[in-house]
Design a protein around this motif. Structure first.
Motif, PDB file in Angstrom:
ATOM      1  N   MET A   1     -28.613  16.343 -52.966  1.00  0.00           N
ATOM      2  CA  MET A   1     -29.845  15.586 -52.877  1.00  0.00           C
ATOM      3  C   MET A   1     -30.900  16.268 -53.743  1.00  0.00           C
ATOM      4  SD  MET A   1     -31.863  14.584 -49.422  1.00  0.00           S
ATOM      5  CE  MET A   1     -33.011  13.256 -49.412  1.00  0.00           C
ATOM      6  N   ASN A   2     -31.748  15.482 -54.339  1.00  0.00           N
ATOM      7  CA  ASN A   2     -32.836  15.991 -55.158  1.00  0.00           C
ATOM      8  C   ASN A   2     -33.738  16.889 -54.300  1.00  0.00           C
ATOM      9  OD1 ASN A   2     -34.965  16.402 -56.850  1.00  0.00           O
ATOM     10  ND2 ASN A   2     -35.191  14.252 -57.425  1.00  0.00           N
ATOM     11  N   PRO A   3     -33.979  18.132 -54.708  1.00  0.00           N
ATOM     12  CA  PRO A   3     -34.766  19.049 -53.872  1.00  0.00           C
ATOM     13  C   PRO A   3     -36.180  18.573 -53.582  1.00  0.00           C
ATOM     14  CG  PRO A   3     -33.616  20.267 -55.569  1.00  0.00           C
ATOM     15  CD  PRO A   3     -33.422  18.821 -55.874  1.00  0.00           C
ATOM     16  N   SER A   4     -36.823  17.915 -54.537  1.00  0.00           N
ATOM     17  CA  SER A   4     -38.179  17.449 -54.266  1.00  0.00           C
ATOM     18  C   SER A   4     -38.172  16.295 -53.265  1.00  0.00           C
ATOM     19  CB  SER A   4     -38.883  17.044 -55.556  1.00  0.00           C
ATOM     20  OG  SER A   4     -38.152  16.049 -56.240  1.00  0.00           O
ATOM     21  N   LEU A   5     -37.163  15.436 -53.326  1.00  0.00           N
ATOM     22  CA  LEU A   5     -37.041  14.375 -52.326  1.00  0.00           C
ATOM     23  C   LEU A   5     -36.687  14.946 -50.956  1.00  0.00           C
ATOM     24  CD1 LEU A   5     -35.221  11.565 -54.332  1.00  0.00           C
ATOM     25  CD2 LEU A   5     -37.622  11.693 -53.659  1.00  0.00           C
ATOM     26  N   LYS A   6     -35.865  15.992 -50.966  1.00  0.00           N
ATOM     27  CA  LYS A   6     -35.522  16.659 -49.702  1.00  0.00           C
ATOM     28  C   LYS A   6     -36.771  17.280 -49.072  1.00  0.00           C
ATOM     29  CE  LYS A   6     -31.925  19.290 -50.004  1.00  0.00           C
ATOM     30  NZ  LYS A   6     -31.016  20.451 -50.116  1.00  0.00           N
ATOM     31  N   LEU A   7     -37.617  17.910 -49.889  1.00  0.00           N
ATOM     32  CA  LEU A   7     -38.866  18.483 -49.391  1.00  0.00           C
ATOM     33  C   LEU A   7     -39.775  17.390 -48.836  1.00  0.00           C
ATOM     34  CD1 LEU A   7     -40.796  20.905 -49.067  1.00  0.00           C
ATOM     35  CD2 LEU A   7     -41.573  20.437 -51.402  1.00  0.00           C
ATOM     36  N   LEU A   8     -39.881  16.281 -49.553  1.00  0.00           N
ATOM     37  CA  LEU A   8     -40.696  15.168 -49.079  1.00  0.00           C
ATOM     38  C   LEU A   8     -40.150  14.610 -47.766  1.00  0.00           C
ATOM     39  CD1 LEU A   8     -43.094  13.288 -49.718  1.00  0.00           C
ATOM     40  CD2 LEU A   8     -41.451  11.793 -50.868  1.00  0.00           C
ATOM     41  N   LEU A   9     -38.830  14.500 -47.645  1.00  0.00           N
ATOM     42  CA  LEU A   9     -38.211  14.020 -46.414  1.00  0.00           C
ATOM     43  C   LEU A   9     -38.506  14.954 -45.245  1.00  0.00           C
ATOM     44  CD1 LEU A   9     -36.247  12.008 -45.000  1.00  0.00           C
ATOM     45  CD2 LEU A   9     -34.436  13.615 -45.606  1.00  0.00           C
ATOM     46  N   VAL A  10     -38.403  16.257 -45.460  1.00  0.00           N
ATOM     47  CA  VAL A  10     -38.675  17.230 -44.391  1.00  0.00           C
ATOM     48  C   VAL A  10     -40.141  17.163 -43.973  1.00  0.00           C
ATOM     49  CG1 VAL A  10     -38.833  19.709 -43.923  1.00  0.00           C
ATOM     50  CG2 VAL A  10     -36.769  18.781 -44.931  1.00  0.00           C
ATOM     51  N   ILE A  11     -41.036  17.040 -44.943  1.00  0.00           N
ATOM     52  CA  ILE A  11     -42.468  16.962 -44.622  1.00  0.00           C
ATOM     53  C   ILE A  11     -42.778  15.684 -43.853  1.00  0.00           C
ATOM     54  CG2 ILE A  11     -44.772  16.710 -45.629  1.00  0.00           C
ATOM     55  CD1 ILE A  11     -43.867  18.665 -47.815  1.00  0.00           C
ATOM     56  N   LEU A  12     -42.236  14.558 -44.309  1.00  0.00           N
ATOM     57  CA  LEU A  12     -42.490  13.286 -43.623  1.00  0.00           C
ATOM     58  C   LEU A  12     -41.878  13.263 -42.224  1.00  0.00           C
ATOM     59  CD1 LEU A  12     -42.097  10.691 -46.509  1.00  0.00           C
ATOM     60  CD2 LEU A  12     -44.194  11.445 -45.372  1.00  0.00           C
ATOM     61  N   LEU A  13     -40.674  13.807 -42.096  1.00  0.00           N
ATOM     62  CA  LEU A  13     -40.029  13.864 -40.782  1.00  0.00           C
ATOM     63  C   LEU A  13     -40.818  14.760 -39.829  1.00  0.00           C
ATOM     64  CD1 LEU A  13     -37.588  12.828 -39.217  1.00  0.00           C
ATOM     65  CD2 LEU A  13     -36.329  14.817 -40.025  1.00  0.00           C
ATOM     66  N   SER A  14     -41.299  15.880 -40.327  1.00  0.00           N
ATOM     67  CA  SER A  14     -42.112  16.775 -39.498  1.00  0.00           C
ATOM     68  C   SER A  14     -43.418  16.106 -39.094  1.00  0.00           C
ATOM     69  CB  SER A  14     -42.418  18.064 -40.253  1.00  0.00           C
ATOM     70  OG  SER A  14     -41.248  18.755 -40.547  1.00  0.00           O
ATOM     71  N   LEU A  15     -44.024  15.402 -40.027  1.00  0.00           N
ATOM     72  CA  LEU A  15     -45.267  14.700 -39.722  1.00  0.00           C
ATOM     73  C   LEU A  15     -45.036  13.594 -38.696  1.00  0.00           C
ATOM     74  CD1 LEU A  15     -48.266  14.560 -40.497  1.00  0.00           C
ATOM     75  CD2 LEU A  15     -47.645  12.862 -42.201  1.00  0.00           C
ATOM     76  N   GLU A  16     -43.943  12.869 -38.844  1.00  0.00           N
ATOM     77  CA  GLU A  16     -43.629  11.810 -37.882  1.00  0.00           C
ATOM     78  C   GLU A  16     -43.376  12.383 -36.490  1.00  0.00           C
ATOM     79  OE1 GLU A  16     -42.835   8.146 -36.218  1.00  0.00           O
ATOM     80  OE2 GLU A  16     -43.583   8.505 -38.246  1.00  0.00           O
ATOM     81  N   LEU A  17     -42.634  13.472 -36.418  1.00  0.00           N
ATOM     82  CA  LEU A  17     -42.313  14.068 -35.118  1.00  0.00           C
ATOM     83  C   LEU A  17     -43.537  14.725 -34.468  1.00  0.00           C
ATOM     84  CD1 LEU A  17     -38.807  15.557 -35.867  1.00  0.00           C
ATOM     85  CD2 LEU A  17     -39.356  13.576 -34.458  1.00  0.00           C
ATOM     86  N   THR A  18     -44.565  14.982 -35.251  1.00  0.00           N
ATOM     87  CA  THR A  18     -45.789  15.539 -34.691  1.00  0.00           C
ATOM     88  C   THR A  18     -46.461  14.548 -33.745  1.00  0.00           C
ATOM     89  OG1 THR A  18     -46.123  16.882 -36.644  1.00  0.00           O
ATOM     90  CG2 THR A  18     -48.049  16.492 -35.291  1.00  0.00           C
ATOM     91  N   PHE A  19     -46.359  13.270 -34.059  1.00  0.00           N
ATOM     92  CA  PHE A  19     -47.064  12.247 -33.286  1.00  0.00           C
ATOM     93  C   PHE A  19     -46.187  11.518 -32.280  1.00  0.00           C
ATOM     94  CE2 PHE A  19     -49.377  12.632 -37.331  1.00  0.00           C
ATOM     95  CZ  PHE A  19     -50.572  13.093 -36.821  1.00  0.00           C
ATOM     96  N   VAL A  20     -44.900  11.857 -32.221  1.00  0.00           N
ATOM     97  CA  VAL A  20     -43.983  11.199 -31.283  1.00  0.00           C
ATOM     98  C   VAL A  20     -43.715  12.148 -30.125  1.00  0.00           C
ATOM     99  CG1 VAL A  20     -41.664  10.262 -31.016  1.00  0.00           C
ATOM    100  CG2 VAL A  20     -42.925   9.841 -33.111  1.00  0.00           C
ATOM    101  N   THR A  21     -43.860  11.674 -28.912  1.00  0.00           N
ATOM    102  CA  THR A  21     -43.618  12.516 -27.736  1.00  0.00           C
ATOM    103  C   THR A  21     -42.343  12.094 -27.023  1.00  0.00           C
ATOM    104  OG1 THR A  21     -44.989  11.074 -26.405  1.00  0.00           O
ATOM    105  CG2 THR A  21     -46.062  13.012 -27.364  1.00  0.00           C
ATOM    106  N   LYS A  22     -41.266  12.006 -27.774  1.00  0.00           N
ATOM    107  CA  LYS A  22     -39.960  11.673 -27.208  1.00  0.00           C
ATOM    108  C   LYS A  22     -39.077  12.918 -27.282  1.00  0.00           C
ATOM    109  CE  LYS A  22     -40.532   7.073 -27.181  1.00  0.00           C
ATOM    110  NZ  LYS A  22     -40.894   6.429 -25.987  1.00  0.00           N
ATOM    111  N   LEU A  23     -38.655  13.395 -26.137  1.00  0.00           N
ATOM    112  CA  LEU A  23     -37.829  14.600 -26.088  1.00  0.00           C
ATOM    113  C   LEU A  23     -36.469  14.365 -26.719  1.00  0.00           C
ATOM    114  CD1 LEU A  23     -37.493  17.519 -25.114  1.00  0.00           C
ATOM    115  CD2 LEU A  23     -36.717  16.607 -22.932  1.00  0.00           C
TER     116      LEU A  23
END
Length: 168
Positions: A1-23
């Motif tokens: 996978m393209n490293p910059s896309l992987k970094l963007l995916l990790v950042i977006l996933l982390s940001l999304e999980l910040t606002f979701v309160t599902k265990l």
């Protein structure tokens, strides 16, 4: 996978999980990250570090939420405990599966990061092993002179800064 896309995916996933309160989402992400690390031949000692290093901050968050917050919510404490492990696991997967040179080149090409900045970061990352070796040499030289330098000793860091200035 393209490293910059992987970094963007990790950042977006982390940001999304910040606002979701599902265990259960946190647990699924942790399991998927662990499976990726197993597939990448992550060593068992590294798994121990991955489990025990964030344990103290995660327990501090859990205890603070459960015992000292106005709601005393066990669920919220567990969600925040698992969220810290999600962040650690995502960062570990990204770090373990991505080469720094490839990431810097990818960021430079895909996101138009200035080349001076990209290669400056690479220079700093490649300087870390040399600095560790220099600190070990300074420590050994001090012991040979009868001076016991500890990790908190300002003399050790002052001499390491002088070595870095000499390199620059």
């Amino acid at each position: 996978m393209n490293p910059s896309l992987k970094l963007l995916l990790v950042i977006l996933l982390s940001l999304e999980l910040t606002f979701v309160t599902k265990l259960w989402i946190n647990l699924v992400v942790i399991v998927v990250c662990l499976l990726i690390l197993i597939h990448q031949r992550f060593h068992w000692r590294q798994f121990c570090w991955l489990a025990f290093v964030p344990l103290f901050p995660a327990l501090a968050i859990f205890i603070t939420i459960v015992f000292f917050s106005p709601s005393h919510s066990l669920f919220d404490g567990t969600v925040l405990f698992s969220r810290l492990y999600v962040y650690v696991c995502l960062g570990t997967v990204f770090t373990f599966t991505t080469d720094t040179l490839t990431l810097a080149r990818s960021l430079e090409q895909n996101y138009h990061l200035p080349s001076k900045y990209a290669y400056g970061v690479l220079a700093a990352l490649n300087l870390i092993p040399k600095m560790k070796q220099a600190v070990t040499t300074i420590y050994t030289a001090g012991q040979m002179r009868g001076v016991n330098l500890h990790w908190w000793s300002p003399t050790l860091y002052f001499k390491a800064i002088l070595v870095a200035i000499q390199w620059s």
